[in-house]
Design a protein around this motif. Structure first.
Motif, mmCIF file in Angstrom:
data_model
loop_
_atom_site.group_PDB
_atom_site.id
_atom_site.type_symbol
_atom_site.label_atom_id
_atom_site.label_comp_id
_atom_site.label_asym_id
_atom_site.label_seq_id
_atom_site.Cartn_x
_atom_site.Cartn_y
_atom_site.Cartn_z
ATOM 1 N N GLY A 673 -12.352 7.695 -3.996
ATOM 2 C CA GLY A 673 -11.823 7.045 -4.820
ATOM 3 C C GLY A 673 -11.156 5.783 -4.412
ATOM 4 N N ALA A 674 -10.163 5.844 -3.299
ATOM 5 C CA ALA A 674 -9.439 4.856 -2.810
ATOM 6 C C ALA A 674 -9.065 4.876 -1.397
ATOM 7 N N LEU A 675 -8.947 3.958 -0.708
ATOM 8 C CA LEU A 675 -8.664 3.782 0.881
ATOM 9 C C LEU A 675 -7.040 3.398 0.844
ATOM 10 N N TRP A 676 -6.516 4.217 1.698
ATOM 11 C CA TRP A 676 -5.148 4.319 1.933
ATOM 12 C C TRP A 676 -4.967 3.671 3.382
ATOM 13 N N HIS A 677 -4.022 3.051 3.738
ATOM 14 C CA HIS A 677 -3.433 3.054 5.078
ATOM 15 C C HIS A 677 -1.876 3.125 4.989
ATOM 16 N N ILE A 678 -1.608 4.535 5.715
ATOM 17 C CA ILE A 678 -0.225 4.956 5.577
ATOM 18 C C ILE A 678 0.412 4.576 6.970
ATOM 19 N N LEU A 691 5.124 -9.029 9.875
ATOM 20 C CA LEU A 691 4.820 -9.662 8.671
ATOM 21 C C LEU A 691 5.750 -11.204 8.422
ATOM 22 N N LYS A 692 7.006 -11.067 8.992
ATOM 23 C CA LYS A 692 7.708 -12.355 8.766
ATOM 24 C C LYS A 692 7.178 -13.379 9.865
ATOM 25 N N LYS A 693 6.621 -12.749 11.061
ATOM 26 C CA LYS A 693 5.820 -13.753 11.976
ATOM 27 C C LYS A 693 4.819 -14.411 11.363
ATOM 28 N N VAL A 694 3.888 -13.712 10.596
ATOM 29 C CA VAL A 694 2.595 -14.075 9.971
ATOM 30 C C VAL A 694 3.077 -15.060 9.009
ATOM 31 N N ALA A 695 4.069 -14.765 8.077
ATOM 32 C CA ALA A 695 4.718 -15.702 7.109
ATOM 33 C C ALA A 695 4.864 -17.091 7.345
ATOM 34 N N ASP A 717 -5.371 -6.651 5.767
ATOM 35 C CA ASP A 717 -6.824 -6.474 5.822
ATOM 36 C C ASP A 717 -7.024 -6.065 7.171
ATOM 37 N N ARG A 718 -8.215 -5.888 7.710
ATOM 38 C CA ARG A 718 -8.787 -5.516 8.805
ATOM 39 C C ARG A 718 -8.044 -6.277 10.108
ATOM 40 N N SER A 719 -7.994 -7.780 9.845
ATOM 41 C CA SER A 719 -7.657 -8.619 10.892
ATOM 42 C C SER A 719 -6.044 -8.535 11.115
ATOM 43 N N LEU A 720 -5.492 -8.299 9.989
ATOM 44 C CA LEU A 720 -3.857 -8.107 10.057
ATOM 45 C C LEU A 720 -3.627 -6.794 10.706
ATOM 46 N N ARG A 721 -4.368 -5.709 10.470
ATOM 47 C CA ARG A 721 -4.158 -4.406 10.903
ATOM 48 C C ARG A 721 -4.510 -4.310 12.530
ATOM 49 N N VAL A 730 1.449 -0.574 16.797
ATOM 50 C CA VAL A 730 1.560 0.068 15.303
ATOM 51 C C VAL A 730 0.213 0.721 14.739
ATOM 52 N N GLN A 731 -0.218 1.790 15.077
ATOM 53 C CA GLN A 731 -1.297 2.446 14.268
ATOM 54 C C GLN A 731 -1.202 3.321 13.202
ATOM 55 N N GLY A 732 -1.411 3.267 12.067
ATOM 56 C CA GLY A 732 -1.526 3.985 10.911
ATOM 57 C C GLY A 732 -2.396 5.039 10.636
#
Length: 823
Positions: A673-678, A691-695, A717-721, A730-732
């Motif tokens: 049903g759904a793909l989660w990243h936690i 995220l602030k750096k990317v922004a 997305d995959r590139s950001l992860r 950081v690995q979720g």
């Protein structure tokens, strides 16, 4: 009604006012005796100062709305009296000693009032949250010590069905706060301090929170507000003493700073009036014999805390002989003796079976308890979003003392993480936990390269024991097979369409986050499994939609009682997830209070399976203030789209899923049903910085009163992860939620969701003892968000939850003290 009273509810009609009885009025006029206002300002004292609610009430045209949604600020708070001319006048406010048995009983640990709590659970709760409660008591003592001696503290008794909230930041007020005597305007401790600091230093940098004006447009000045407490008498401090006594008697370890000698300066506050009447008759003796009793064993683990008036506590590890070896660790001086001291607990009792208190029986968990209870609250005071906000508004941090606990936090976190359950020898078929160590056996396997526990039997009575071992380490958990237990007919799209199709609702375009108004529930369900029936963009493309906030608020149980019952009957880990679960701390909040809205909540959305869709989230990265169990009750595979299976497989692979997860789709033919990243809660700040750096790289602004995670503006997305892993380590957890899977998300854990097919998910929130610390600090973070922010308002009432959970646990333990003397 105003933000401060939007959760108020009448619990039946109030009793007739004393002023409705002519004989009583005559006696009051003759004696001049003061009495408590027992009705609204408009009804009782229309010629006196009216509270802000009653003033607003007079402008409301709808009588039903006036009577059902507004509640007087001075009800059971302000005192009135007749003067010698027989005219009604104000006579101050209630003081903390003027309570009655009913008022005090709400706050005292009386075992007869405790339902659904057993002895072992009481010990477990106290072991996990006792230190947080002590920190709460210390904070209240500190605030009390800042109040000028000449100011009388008022007592605003708790009112049934009313949630007291700060008029400035919408945070639930636990106890001490400040109130305007003319209009009832109330502010929490943090907003009061912030305002005083701003006025004292002439700062104008922080204007997120505006203060309402008083009558005739007058400005509320902090020095004109009166200090007010909600908990009557000295009940808070008495319970604090009892907690220490009970933990000592039962051998429950304590790592709170209360035992330190430096804290004796912050002694139990004395009340300024009627000090002899500090307890209800009959309760006085039972409380007085429980004076502070702390064993040397407990005090040796307490780092001294230096208290400064008007500021948060700062830990000083260098002055404690018992922690000298820890200070050596921070400076790199780890000699052989220190290593042995650090490592001995890890091997001690290694092969003993699980005890009554797993958090204290297992060495790694004992370290975890020490780490989270002592170091995390101190170091978290100025970390993350909160620290950035304070720094940007002129707040200062102590790089000397406050950085040391952070270093220790990291050391302990690494030690605990290095010896997790996954380090134990693996059995075939994925049964990886040794029954000799855990004391039980239950069907389960491991996903995410042996980092995610998946329980296979949702009804197994041993599930909660296995679950707890991973949960207390901040790891998500999955339970499979719940769909076999549910009544499938209740959860089909056509069932919802038939019952609620005509309701108007807002929809969200998942690709653009645009809100579509004027649609019906039927419009959404028509396209759920039929792409040709979906609403389309101006370009004629079928939209990928999400049903926004439906059913709204607390309506799930009322709108869908049969579905509510079906879910509650079959939801796994009922000890945690049900409203009355013994390990759901929210269940400890008395019915007297407004209960926090913990769901269930529905999440209904179409799937995103095209290659272009992989950069979008059905729900963007965010985190929640409470724990949650998310149940996949239905997966719809829509007709009218080719190559769906191939695209879903590519999305699963692109989402970093492991081989076993992929085989569930390709070989077992389960419905994904759904793909989660936690992500772990401890990694939140690293994710925020990333995220602030990317922004900034993309030329975006980072406003002070907004936050990249709380704003839910990012989908990784995959590139950001990949960048997050490479640049920040950081690995979720990449989790595919199949039909019947329940994903348990810890409080404070950042997570995002990408629907593969059309999904109906239902989530139930809860408050576990293991993660209450995250609830507390997230509440603090949320209060700094702007008023327009969806996460701004504090609905969890975490301080009240902690207080009453501890109160009930103590009540059970005191009632069973006689069993301690038995051989």
């Amino acid at each position: 009604c105003t933000p401060a009273n939007k959760d108020q509810r009448h619990q039946g009609l109030p009793l007739p006012s004393i002023l409705a009885d002519a004989s009583k009025v005559k006696k009051l006029q003759q004696s001049g005796e003061a009495f408590v206002q027992d009705g609204s300002c408009n009804n009782i004292a229309p010629h006196l100062h009216k509270c802000r609610e009653c003033r607003l009430d007079s402008y409301r045209k709808n009588k039903d709305q006036r009577e059902s949604t507004v509640f007087c600020r001075f009800f059971h708070f302000r005192r009135l009296q007749f003067n010698k001319h027989g005219l009604l006048r104000e006579e101050g406010f209630l003081t903390p000693n003027k309570y009655d048995p009913e008022a005090i009983s709400l706050w005292l640990p009386l075992s007869k009032n405790v339902v659904g709590l057993d002895l072992d659970t009481a010990k477990y709760i106290l072991a996990n949250i006792g230190d947080h409660f002590c920190q709460l008591v210390i904070s209240e003592k500190e605030v009390m010590s800042t109040i000028e001696p000449h100011k009388q503290v008022a007592w605003k008794r708790a009112v049934r069905g009313v949630r007291e909230m700060c008029d400035v930041c919408d945070t639930t007020i636990f106890n001490l706060h400040w109130v305007c005597s003319k209009c009832g305007f109330g502010v929490c401790v943090d907003c009061y301090r912030m305002k005083k600091k701003s006025l004292h230093e002439g700062e104008n940098a922080y204007h997120t929170f505006s203060w309402f004006k008083c009558v005739k447009g007058q400005v509320h000045e902090p020095e004109n507000l009166m200090p007010t407490q909600i908990i009557p008498g000295k009940a808070l401090y008495d319970v604090g003493d009892i907690v220490h006594s009970v933990r000592t008697k039962w051998g429950i370890k304590a790592n709170c700073p209360c035992a330190n000698k430096q804290f004796k300066a912050l002694s139990k506050p004395t009340l300024k009036e009627d000090s002899k009447q500090n307890l209800v008759p009959g309760e006085r003796t039972s409380l007085q014999h429980t004076s502070l009793v702390l064993s040397p064993q407990v005090t040796t683990h307490d780092p001294p805390v230096k208290s400064t008036v008007g500021s948060k506590q700062t830990a000083s590890v260098n002055t404690s002989p018992s922690l000298s070896w820890l200070s050596n660790l921070t400076s790199g001086n780890v000699n052989k003796e220190n290593k042995e001291k650090l490592l001995v607990p890890v091997s001690k009792n290694e092969n003993k079976p699980l005890q009554t208190l797993p958090s204290l029986a297992k060495p790694t968990a004992a370290l975890q308890t020490f780490n989270s209870a002592i170091l995390t609250p101190v170091s978290n005071n100025n970390t993350g979003f909160l620290r950035n906000l304070l720094n940007s508004s002129g707040g200062k941090t102590d790089n000397g003392l406050k950085s040391t606990p952070k270093i220790l936090d990291d050391i302990f976190a690494s030690l605990v993480q290095n010896r997790t359950l996954t380090d134990l020898p693996k059995k075939p078929q994925g049964l990886t936990i040794k029954p000799t160590i855990m004391g039980f056996d239950t069907p389960h396997y491991w996903l995410c390269d042996n980092r995610l526990l998946c329980l296979q039997d949702p009804n197994n009575e041993s599930n909660w024991n296995v679950f707890r071992e991973c949960w207390k380490q901040g790891q998500p958990v999955m339970v499979s097979g719940v769909h076999h237990k549910l009544n499938a007919d209740l959860w089909r799209p056509e069932s919802f369409r038939k019952e609620f199709g005509q309701q108007e609702v807002d929809l969200v375009n998942c690709r653009t986050n645009e809100i579509i108004t004027g649609a019906t529930v039927g419009d959404f369900w028509d396209g759920f499994e039929d792409i040709s029936s979906r609403l389309r963009t101006e370009e004629g493309e079928p939209m990928v939609l999400k049903l926004k906030d439906w059913p709204p608020g607390e309506d799930f149980r009322d709108m869908m009682p049969s579905r509510f019952d079906d879910l509650m009957k079959n939801i796994p880990l009922p000890e945690y997830t049900r409203r009355g679960g013994k390990l759901n701390l929210a269940s400890r909040l008395p019915n007297y209070f407004v209960r926090p809205d913990l769901g269930p909540k529905m999440y209904n959305a179409y799937g995103l399976i095209t290659p272009e869709d992989r950069k979008y989230g059905t729900t963007n990265l965010h985190l929640d203030v409470s724990d949650a169990a998310n149940v996949m009750v239905y997966v719809g595979i829509p007709k009218g789209q080719a190559d769906q299976e191939e695209e879903v497989l590519k999305t699963i692979q692109d989402g970093d899923s492991d081989e076993l997860t992929i085989k569930r789709f390709t070989e077992s033919r389960e419905k994904p049903g759904a793909l989660w990243h936690i992500y772990a809660a401890k990694d939140t700040e690293k994710i925020r910085e990333f995220l602030k750096k990317v922004a900034e790289e993309q030329g975006q602004e980072n406003p002070v009163d907004h936050d990249p995670i709380h704003d839910q503006s990012w989908y990784l997305d995959r590139s950001l992860r990949k960048r997050l892993h490479q640049e920040y380590g950081v690995q979720g957890w990449a989790i595919v939620q199949f039909l019947g899977d329940v994903v348990f998300i810890p409080a404070g854990a950042p997570h995002q969701v990408h629907n593969l097919y059309s999904c109906i998910k239902v989530a139930e929130d809860f408050v576990s003892p293991e993660h209450v610390k995250h609830c507390f600090w997230l509440t603090q973070e949320f209060r700094y968000l702007s008023h327009t922010h969806t996460n701004h308002e504090d609905k969890l009432q975490v301080k009240n939850v902690i207080y009453h959970a501890v109160k009930d646990a103590v009540g059970i333990l005191r009632a069973n003290e006689s069993s301690l003397s038995r051989p």
